[in-house]
Design a protein around this motif. Structure first.
Motif, PDB file in Angstrom:
ATOM      1  N   THR A 210       0.817  -1.217   0.000  1.00 57.77           N
ATOM      2  CA  THR A 210       0.000   0.000   0.000  1.00 57.77           C
ATOM      3  C   THR A 210       0.848   1.262   0.000  1.00 57.77           C
ATOM      4  O   THR A 210       0.360   2.343  -0.291  1.00 57.77           O
ATOM      5  CB  THR A 210      -0.925   0.021   1.233  1.00 57.77           C
ATOM      6  N   ASP A 211       2.132   1.140   0.349  1.00 58.32           N
ATOM      7  CA  ASP A 211       3.045   2.284   0.381  1.00 58.32           C
ATOM      8  C   ASP A 211       4.351   1.853  -0.284  1.00 58.32           C
ATOM      9  O   ASP A 211       5.153   1.139   0.319  1.00 58.32           O
ATOM     10  CB  ASP A 211       3.300   2.723   1.828  1.00 58.32           C
ATOM     11  N   PHE A 212       4.551   2.265  -1.538  1.00 56.23           N
ATOM     12  CA  PHE A 212       5.714   1.797  -2.285  1.00 56.23           C
ATOM     13  C   PHE A 212       7.024   2.216  -1.620  1.00 56.23           C
ATOM     14  O   PHE A 212       7.989   1.448  -1.598  1.00 56.23           O
ATOM     15  CB  PHE A 212       5.667   2.334  -3.722  1.00 56.23           C
ATOM     16  N   VAL A 213       7.060   3.402  -1.082  1.00 51.90           N
ATOM     17  CA  VAL A 213       8.308   3.903  -0.497  1.00 51.90           C
ATOM     18  C   VAL A 213       8.738   3.043   0.679  1.00 51.90           C
ATOM     19  O   VAL A 213       9.855   2.521   0.720  1.00 51.90           O
ATOM     20  CB  VAL A 213       8.153   5.380  -0.071  1.00 51.90           C
ATOM     21  N   SER A 214       7.863   2.885   1.674  1.00 52.10           N
ATOM     22  CA  SER A 214       8.256   2.190   2.898  1.00 52.10           C
ATOM     23  C   SER A 214       8.290   0.673   2.739  1.00 52.10           C
ATOM     24  O   SER A 214       9.091  -0.007   3.378  1.00 52.10           O
ATOM     25  CB  SER A 214       7.303   2.564   4.046  1.00 52.10           C
ATOM     26  N   GLN A 215       7.456   0.125   1.870  1.00 53.13           N
ATOM     27  CA  GLN A 215       7.345  -1.335   1.760  1.00 53.13           C
ATOM     28  C   GLN A 215       8.205  -1.924   0.643  1.00 53.13           C
ATOM     29  O   GLN A 215       8.473  -3.120   0.638  1.00 53.13           O
ATOM     30  CB  GLN A 215       5.889  -1.747   1.560  1.00 53.13           C
ATOM     31  N   VAL A 216       8.634  -1.077  -0.297  1.00 50.07           N
ATOM     32  CA  VAL A 216       9.415  -1.589  -1.424  1.00 50.07           C
ATOM     33  C   VAL A 216      10.747  -0.844  -1.545  1.00 50.07           C
ATOM     34  O   VAL A 216      11.824  -1.438  -1.403  1.00 50.07           O
ATOM     35  CB  VAL A 216       8.638  -1.488  -2.748  1.00 50.07           C
ATOM     36  N   ALA A 217      10.705   0.451  -1.813  1.00 54.84           N
ATOM     37  CA  ALA A 217      11.931   1.209  -2.095  1.00 54.84           C
ATOM     38  C   ALA A 217      12.928   1.144  -0.945  1.00 54.84           C
ATOM     39  O   ALA A 217      14.139   1.024  -1.163  1.00 54.84           O
ATOM     40  CB  ALA A 217      11.578   2.661  -2.411  1.00 54.84           C
ATOM     41  N   GLN A 218      12.437   1.223   0.289  1.00 56.38           N
ATOM     42  CA  GLN A 218      13.347   1.233   1.437  1.00 56.38           C
ATOM     43  C   GLN A 218      13.752  -0.163   1.882  1.00 56.38           C
ATOM     44  O   GLN A 218      14.780  -0.333   2.528  1.00 56.38           O
ATOM     45  CB  GLN A 218      12.701   1.997   2.596  1.00 56.38           C
ATOM     46  N   VAL A 219      12.977  -1.159   1.528  1.00 54.54           N
ATOM     47  CA  VAL A 219      13.228  -2.528   1.976  1.00 54.54           C
ATOM     48  C   VAL A 219      14.057  -3.317   0.968  1.00 54.54           C
ATOM     49  O   VAL A 219      14.856  -4.182   1.346  1.00 54.54           O
ATOM     50  CB  VAL A 219      11.892  -3.252   2.239  1.00 54.54           C
ATOM     51  N   CYS A 220      13.902  -3.009  -0.305  1.00 57.18           N
ATOM     52  CA  CYS A 220      14.430  -3.874  -1.368  1.00 57.18           C
ATOM     53  C   CYS A 220      15.677  -3.335  -2.064  1.00 57.18           C
ATOM     54  O   CYS A 220      16.000  -3.772  -3.176  1.00 57.18           O
ATOM     55  CB  CYS A 220      13.343  -4.119  -2.415  1.00 57.18           C
ATOM     56  N   LYS A 221      16.383  -2.396  -1.456  1.00 55.28           N
ATOM     57  CA  LYS A 221      17.621  -1.916  -2.079  1.00 55.28           C
ATOM     58  C   LYS A 221      18.604  -3.079  -2.206  1.00 55.28           C
ATOM     59  O   LYS A 221      19.005  -3.688  -1.218  1.00 55.28           O
ATOM     60  CB  LYS A 221      18.241  -0.800  -1.251  1.00 55.28           C
ATOM     61  N   ALA A 222      18.986  -3.373  -3.431  1.00 49.37           N
ATOM     62  CA  ALA A 222      19.884  -4.501  -3.679  1.00 49.37           C
ATOM     63  C   ALA A 222      21.314  -4.143  -3.277  1.00 49.37           C
ATOM     64  O   ALA A 222      21.742  -2.988  -3.383  1.00 49.37           O
ATOM     65  CB  ALA A 222      19.850  -4.893  -5.156  1.00 49.37           C
ATOM     66  N   GLY A 223      22.060  -5.131  -2.813  1.00 52.39           N
ATOM     67  CA  GLY A 223      23.456  -4.906  -2.496  1.00 52.39           C
ATOM     68  C   GLY A 223      24.272  -4.746  -3.768  1.00 52.39           C
ATOM     69  O   GLY A 223      24.310  -5.651  -4.610  1.00 52.39           O
ATOM     70  N   ARG A 224      24.885  -3.580  -3.942  1.00 52.55           N
ATOM     71  CA  ARG A 224      25.686  -3.344  -5.141  1.00 52.55           C
ATOM     72  C   ARG A 224      27.022  -4.066  -5.048  1.00 52.55           C
ATOM     73  O   ARG A 224      27.561  -4.277  -3.969  1.00 52.55           O
ATOM     74  CB  ARG A 224      25.916  -1.851  -5.333  1.00 52.55           C
ATOM     75  N   ARG A 225      27.548  -4.427  -6.207  1.00 45.00           N
ATOM     76  CA  ARG A 225      28.828  -5.102  -6.296  1.00 45.00           C
ATOM     77  C   ARG A 225      29.836  -4.205  -6.995  1.00 45.00           C
ATOM     78  O   ARG A 225      29.462  -3.381  -7.828  1.00 45.00           O
ATOM     79  CB  ARG A 225      28.674  -6.410  -7.093  1.00 45.00           C
ATOM     80  N   PRO A 226      31.115  -4.378  -6.717  1.00 44.19           N
ATOM     81  CA  PRO A 226      32.111  -3.587  -7.449  1.00 44.19           C
ATOM     82  C   PRO A 226      32.113  -3.968  -8.929  1.00 44.19           C
ATOM     83  O   PRO A 226      31.829  -5.119  -9.278  1.00 44.19           O
ATOM     84  CB  PRO A 226      33.443  -3.989  -6.796  1.00 44.19           C
TER      85      PRO A 226
END
Length: 399
Positions: A210-226
């Motif tokens: 119901t809230d893309f920012v708090s439930q998706v954007a903030q939770v699902c940040k993928a771990g970046r690789r070099p």
């Protein structure tokens, strides 16, 4: 004329994308954007994908998609359109999502995204490139489209959503697949973390968002690789699976080499701050830095680099580097000494703050201050402290 406009700068904490004129032009040319049926790559309207899911229909191949479902208009500033590239494993050779497993994740999240941000347009290979039995013209457009994929996934301001979950009975997962490994590697190199999402990290069902920012954007940040060297990437790729075997392996290896030349080779600024990288990642990045001859600014703050990691980086810094940020890591005087002994003379800004160092000029913003840092760690600590105190007294008196 390619109808892609430049987006005005905006808050980088938001999901929306910021394109420069050069990026817009390159992306348009590589995709053939605006050429409609003759485009190598076509972007699909997010609402069309949502509609498929609501009607219980599987994703059709590009040849079967109606014209109104594609977006051939402006992309970038003034258009209120965001590009989202989908990275996902095919679940069968004939169709990537025969039971709508991926669509059950993707469609509800596209709908939630649109309710929070701008209407998205989507790159999804099965729908954006010609599939299956192709005419001669379609086969040529498919080959052109494949050559644009490295830019689509690697372009700094195109968002990438990774569908990393697979059905329980699937033989190989997302991280075992060659194409997925390629897409994730190039997406990690230049993007801000907010533009790279691992949707396998969702904590609620996609339909319950119901809230893309708090439930998706903030939770699902993928771990970046070099970023990897082409040789390191090829070695990693050799451990992955391709449906088409050796043919795709050679193709993807070539695409990555092209990405290194075009994207890393032209990069002037790289930001790898706040990624929780350790010395192993510092070593990988050090190996890749010679591939960035035009690099001016490198941010590596808030990681976990020790003396060993910093020494590895110091030995490979590009000769034209002007700004280096290494604040809030875990190295000490030995790492700082190794760094300053190898530091290019072009560096004017060097931030070593909050690493437990006693140097009074840890955050240098002029070449003179950088030289003071070097002298401090080369045995002139007492003289540098005296200079800094004198400068502070003079500044206070002038004020």
């Amino acid at each position: 004329t390619h109808r892609i406009k430049k987006r005005m700068p905006e808050d980088q904490s938001e999901m929306s994308s910021v394109f420069t004129d050069a990026e817009c032009t390159e992306l348009a040319v590589r995709m053939g954007h605006g050429e409609c049926e003759r485009a190598a790559v076509r972007l699909v309207r997010g609402e069309y994908i949502v509609g498929l899911h609501e009607r219980g229909e599987p994703m059709p191949p590009r040849q079967q998609i109606p014209a109104h479902a594609f977006h051939d208009g402006e992309i970038g500033a003034g258009s209120d359109v965001e590009i989202i590239a989908i990275s996902y494993p095919w679940l069968s050779r004939e169709h990537p999502d025969p039971e709508q497993f991926h669509l059950d994740t993707l469609a509800p999240l596209l709908k939630a995204y649109q309710e929070t941000y701008h209407p998205p347009v989507v790159f999804l290979d099965f729908m954006s490139l010609f599939q299956g039995e192709r005419t001669a013209d379609q086969a040529e457009l498919f080959r052109r489209g494949l050559r644009a994929i490295n830019l689509i996934y690697g372009q700094q301001h195109v968002q990438v959503w990774c569908l990393t979950r697979v059905p329980p009975a699937t033989d190989r997962g997302y991280f075992d697949r060659g194409w997925c490994a390629f897409e994730l590697t190039v997406a990690s190199a230049l993007k801000m973390s907010v533009h790279l999402l691992d949707l396998g990290m969702l904590e609620v069902a996609p339909s319950e968002v119901t809230d893309f920012v708090s439930q998706v954007a903030q939770v699902c940040k993928a771990g970046r690789r070099p970023p990897l060297t082409p040789d390191a990437f090829a070695a990693m790729l050799a451990t992955k699976h391709f449906t088409n075997g050796h043919t795709d392996h050679e193709l993807v290896t070539g695409l990555y080499a092209d990405f290194v030349r075009s994207a890393l080779g032209a990069a002037e600024a790289l930001d790898f701050g706040c990624l929780k990288w350790k010395d192993a990642e510092a070593g990988q990045l050090a190996d890749a830095l010679p591939l960035c001859p035009h690099l001016k600014s490198l941010s590596l703050d808030n990681n976990g680099f020790t003396d060993q990691g910093v020494a590895a980086l110091a030995a490979r810094l590009p000769s034209g580097l002007e700004a280096l940020v290494l604040s809030c890591n875990e190295f000490g005087a030995a790492g700082a000494t190794a760094l300053l002994a190898s530091l290019p003379s072009s560096v004017r800004v060097l931030n070593l703050d909050k690493n437990g160092l006693s140097c009074p000029v840890c955050n240098a913003r002029t070449r003179v201050a950088v030289e003071q840092q070097a002298r401090y760690f080369q045995g002139e600590a007492k003289a540098v402290r005296a200079e800094v105190k004198a400068a502070r007294r003079a500044a206070a008196a002038a004020a």
